[in-house]
Design a protein around this motif. Structure first.
Motif, PDB file in Angstrom:
ATOM      1  N   VAL A   2       0.868  -1.175   0.000  1.00  0.00           N
ATOM      2  CA  VAL A   2       0.000   0.000   0.000  1.00  0.00           C
ATOM      3  C   VAL A   2       0.902   1.222   0.000  1.00  0.00           C
ATOM      4  CG1 VAL A   2      -1.794   1.235   1.266  1.00  0.00           C
ATOM      5  CG2 VAL A   2      -1.743  -1.279   1.306  1.00  0.00           C
ATOM      6  N   VAL A   3       0.633   2.171  -0.893  1.00  0.00           N
ATOM      7  CA  VAL A   3       1.461   3.381  -0.962  1.00  0.00           C
ATOM      8  C   VAL A   3       0.563   4.608  -0.991  1.00  0.00           C
ATOM      9  CG1 VAL A   3       1.654   3.223  -3.496  1.00  0.00           C
ATOM     10  CG2 VAL A   3       3.309   4.593  -2.204  1.00  0.00           C
ATOM     11  N   GLY A   4       0.909   5.574  -0.141  1.00  0.00           N
ATOM     12  CA  GLY A   4       0.197   6.836  -0.126  1.00  0.00           C
ATOM     13  C   GLY A   4       0.707   7.746  -1.222  1.00  0.00           C
ATOM     14  N   VAL A   5      -0.214   8.265  -2.030  1.00  0.00           N
ATOM     15  CA  VAL A   5       0.158   9.113  -3.159  1.00  0.00           C
ATOM     16  C   VAL A   5      -0.580  10.445  -3.028  1.00  0.00           C
ATOM     17  CG1 VAL A   5       0.164   9.328  -5.667  1.00  0.00           C
ATOM     18  CG2 VAL A   5       0.444   7.083  -4.625  1.00  0.00           C
ATOM     19  N   SER A   6       0.175  11.537  -3.122  1.00  0.00           N
ATOM     20  CA  SER A   6      -0.455  12.856  -3.096  1.00  0.00           C
ATOM     21  C   SER A   6       0.044  13.746  -4.233  1.00  0.00           C
ATOM     22  CB  SER A   6      -0.172  13.556  -1.766  1.00  0.00           C
ATOM     23  OG  SER A   6       1.207  13.848  -1.651  1.00  0.00           O
ATOM     24  N   GLY A   7       1.132  13.343  -4.869  1.00  0.00           N
ATOM     25  CA  GLY A   7       1.744  14.162  -5.910  1.00  0.00           C
ATOM     26  C   GLY A   7       2.921  14.964  -5.404  1.00  0.00           C
ATOM     27  N   SER A   8       3.173  14.947  -4.092  1.00  0.00           N
ATOM     28  CA  SER A   8       4.322  15.664  -3.533  1.00  0.00           C
ATOM     29  C   SER A   8       5.615  14.942  -3.909  1.00  0.00           C
ATOM     30  CB  SER A   8       4.204  15.727  -2.007  1.00  0.00           C
ATOM     31  OG  SER A   8       4.384  14.427  -1.458  1.00  0.00           O
ATOM     32  N   PRO A   9       6.763  15.629  -3.830  1.00  0.00           N
ATOM     33  CA  PRO A   9       8.031  14.963  -4.138  1.00  0.00           C
ATOM     34  C   PRO A   9       8.264  13.717  -3.282  1.00  0.00           C
ATOM     35  CG  PRO A   9       8.364  17.326  -4.073  1.00  0.00           C
ATOM     36  CD  PRO A   9       6.961  17.075  -3.595  1.00  0.00           C
ATOM     37  N   GLY A  10       7.907  13.779  -2.012  1.00  0.00           N
ATOM     38  CA  GLY A  10       8.077  12.614  -1.143  1.00  0.00           C
ATOM     39  C   GLY A  10       7.192  11.456  -1.560  1.00  0.00           C
ATOM     40  N   SER A  11       5.958  11.747  -1.978  1.00  0.00           N
ATOM     41  CA  SER A  11       5.069  10.658  -2.375  1.00  0.00           C
ATOM     42  C   SER A  11       5.473  10.058  -3.720  1.00  0.00           C
ATOM     43  CB  SER A  11       3.612  11.126  -2.409  1.00  0.00           C
ATOM     44  OG  SER A  11       3.317  11.861  -3.568  1.00  0.00           O
ATOM     45  N   LEU A  12       6.096  10.848  -4.592  1.00  0.00           N
ATOM     46  CA  LEU A  12       6.589  10.291  -5.857  1.00  0.00           C
ATOM     47  C   LEU A  12       7.735   9.320  -5.599  1.00  0.00           C
ATOM     48  CD1 LEU A  12       6.498  13.424  -8.196  1.00  0.00           C
ATOM     49  CD2 LEU A  12       4.802  11.604  -7.964  1.00  0.00           C
ATOM     50  N   GLN A  13       8.615   9.680  -4.651  1.00  0.00           N
ATOM     51  CA  GLN A  13       9.692   8.759  -4.265  1.00  0.00           C
ATOM     52  C   GLN A  13       9.100   7.505  -3.627  1.00  0.00           C
ATOM     53  OE1 GLN A  13      12.353   9.678  -6.074  1.00  0.00           O
ATOM     54  NE2 GLN A  13      13.644   9.276  -4.305  1.00  0.00           N
ATOM     55  N   ALA A  14       8.075   7.678  -2.798  1.00  0.00           N
ATOM     56  CA  ALA A  14       7.424   6.531  -2.156  1.00  0.00           C
ATOM     57  C   ALA A  14       6.790   5.627  -3.208  1.00  0.00           C
ATOM     58  CB  ALA A  14       6.377   7.012  -1.159  1.00  0.00           C
ATOM     59  N   LEU A  15       6.197   6.207  -4.232  1.00  0.00           N
ATOM     60  CA  LEU A  15       5.590   5.425  -5.309  1.00  0.00           C
ATOM     61  C   LEU A  15       6.652   4.581  -6.022  1.00  0.00           C
ATOM     62  CD1 LEU A  15       3.070   4.742  -6.969  1.00  0.00           C
ATOM     63  CD2 LEU A  15       3.525   6.771  -8.351  1.00  0.00           C
ATOM     64  N   ARG A  16       7.796   5.187  -6.313  1.00  0.00           N
ATOM     65  CA  ARG A  16       8.888   4.434  -6.951  1.00  0.00           C
ATOM     66  C   ARG A  16       9.349   3.286  -6.059  1.00  0.00           C
ATOM     67  NH1 ARG A  16      11.057   9.857  -7.615  1.00  0.00           N
ATOM     68  NH2 ARG A  16      10.204  10.660  -9.550  1.00  0.00           N
ATOM     69  N   CYS A  17       9.525   3.567  -4.783  1.00  0.00           N
ATOM     70  CA  CYS A  17       9.955   2.546  -3.829  1.00  0.00           C
ATOM     71  C   CYS A  17       8.923   1.428  -3.727  1.00  0.00           C
ATOM     72  CB  CYS A  17      10.203   3.182  -2.464  1.00  0.00           C
ATOM     73  SG  CYS A  17      10.644   2.014  -1.167  1.00  0.00           S
ATOM     74  N   ALA A  18       7.638   1.793  -3.686  1.00  0.00           N
ATOM     75  CA  ALA A  18       6.572   0.800  -3.567  1.00  0.00           C
ATOM     76  C   ALA A  18       6.529  -0.118  -4.787  1.00  0.00           C
ATOM     77  CB  ALA A  18       5.231   1.489  -3.384  1.00  0.00           C
ATOM     78  N   VAL A  19       6.759   0.435  -5.964  1.00  0.00           N
ATOM     79  CA  VAL A  19       6.780  -0.394  -7.174  1.00  0.00           C
ATOM     80  C   VAL A  19       7.926  -1.396  -7.099  1.00  0.00           C
ATOM     81  CG1 VAL A  19       7.205  -0.350  -9.671  1.00  0.00           C
ATOM     82  CG2 VAL A  19       5.590   1.259  -8.649  1.00  0.00           C
ATOM     83  N   GLU A  20       9.098  -0.941  -6.657  1.00  0.00           N
ATOM     84  CA  GLU A  20      10.233  -1.853  -6.495  1.00  0.00           C
ATOM     85  C   GLU A  20       9.926  -2.952  -5.482  1.00  0.00           C
ATOM     86  OE1 GLU A  20      13.679   0.409  -5.434  1.00  0.00           O
ATOM     87  OE2 GLU A  20      13.526   1.697  -7.217  1.00  0.00           O
ATOM     88  N   GLN A  21       9.314  -2.573  -4.348  1.00  0.00           N
ATOM     89  CA  GLN A  21       8.971  -3.554  -3.322  1.00  0.00           C
ATOM     90  C   GLN A  21       7.937  -4.551  -3.842  1.00  0.00           C
ATOM     91  OE1 GLN A  21      10.246  -4.027  -0.209  1.00  0.00           O
ATOM     92  NE2 GLN A  21      11.749  -2.453  -0.717  1.00  0.00           N
ATOM     93  N   ALA A  22       6.930  -4.069  -4.556  1.00  0.00           N
ATOM     94  CA  ALA A  22       5.902  -4.959  -5.099  1.00  0.00           C
ATOM     95  C   ALA A  22       6.500  -5.947  -6.092  1.00  0.00           C
ATOM     96  CB  ALA A  22       4.790  -4.143  -5.759  1.00  0.00           C
ATOM     97  N   ARG A  23       7.425  -5.482  -6.927  1.00  0.00           N
ATOM     98  CA  ARG A  23       8.094  -6.389  -7.869  1.00  0.00           C
ATOM     99  C   ARG A  23       8.906  -7.442  -7.121  1.00  0.00           C
ATOM    100  NH1 ARG A  23       7.378  -4.251 -12.865  1.00  0.00           N
ATOM    101  NH2 ARG A  23       7.636  -2.012 -13.124  1.00  0.00           N
ATOM    102  N   ALA A  24       9.675  -6.995  -6.125  1.00  0.00           N
ATOM    103  CA  ALA A  24      10.531  -7.914  -5.378  1.00  0.00           C
ATOM    104  C   ALA A  24       9.722  -8.943  -4.592  1.00  0.00           C
ATOM    105  CB  ALA A  24      11.437  -7.123  -4.431  1.00  0.00           C
ATOM    106  N   LEU A  25       8.582  -8.535  -4.062  1.00  0.00           N
ATOM    107  CA  LEU A  25       7.768  -9.435  -3.240  1.00  0.00           C
ATOM    108  C   LEU A  25       6.736 -10.208  -4.046  1.00  0.00           C
ATOM    109  CD1 LEU A  25       7.070  -6.984  -0.271  1.00  0.00           C
ATOM    110  CD2 LEU A  25       8.632  -8.941  -0.264  1.00  0.00           C
ATOM    111  N   GLY A  26       6.554  -9.856  -5.314  1.00  0.00           N
ATOM    112  CA  GLY A  26       5.497 -10.465  -6.110  1.00  0.00           C
ATOM    113  C   GLY A  26       4.128 -10.087  -5.566  1.00  0.00           C
ATOM    114  N   ALA A  27       4.009  -8.847  -5.112  1.00  0.00           N
ATOM    115  CA  ALA A  27       2.798  -8.386  -4.441  1.00  0.00           C
ATOM    116  C   ALA A  27       1.963  -7.497  -5.346  1.00  0.00           C
ATOM    117  CB  ALA A  27       3.189  -7.606  -3.178  1.00  0.00           C
TER     118      ALA A  27
END
Length: 170
Positions: free
Chosen positions: A9-34
């Protein structure tokens, strides 16, 4: 628990921090097969209050604006929606912290949130979303700082709010 039941689950608001979180979440989802669950929470201007009911057409407009921000975040953060991983976007009316904690409630969930610079006005009124999630989530939480470039943009914008050519116009 099967691999398909894992969720990021990733919080998205469009802020610079949330864009970084979105990138990180995609990497985590790929790694975990989630499954990736990007969540954008929205509230009416001035907050939600039963004493101030809003007409349905107005709240629909605000929900549509939140959906547009989510799509823009995908474009700005990833160059478009992620491919190769199941993605279930959610647009939810409510305060970001409680909404994210409520979404990341299953065993095996991972919550990824952006961590921005604290702003005193927001802290006094709402409290930081990251602090809310870290203290109340029942699953692991990853807080992601904004990109290094974002630290320079804010001070530059405040120091010189208008381009130089604007001041020369008189």
């Amino acid at each position: 628990m099967s691999a398909n039941s894992r969720r990021v689950v990733v919080g998205v608001s469009g802020s610079p921090g949330s864009l970084q979180a979105l990138r990180c979440a995609v990497e985590q989802a790929r790694a975990l097969g989630a499954t990736l669950l990007p969540v954008i929470a929205w509230e009416p201007p001035g907050g939600d209050s039963p004493a101030r009911p809003y007409p349905r057409y107005v709240t629909d407009e605000w929900a549509d604006a939140a959906e547009a921000r989510l799509l823009t975040a995908f474009d700005e953060g990833l160059g478009g929606p992620p491919t190769g991983i199941p993605t279930e976007p959610h647009i939810v009316r409510g305060r970001a912290g409680p909404v994210l904690v409520a979404f990341a409630d299953r065993p095996g969930d991972l919550l990824v949130i952006g961590r921005g610079r604290p702003r005193l006005t927001l802290r006094a009124e709402h409290g930081p979303v990251a602090r809310h999630c870290v203290t109340r989530a029942t699953c692991p939480v990853i807080t992601v700082p904004p990109a290094a470039l974002a630290a320079y943009v804010g001070p530059l914008r405040r120091a010189n709010p208008r381009p130089r050519w604007w001041a020369a116009r008189g």
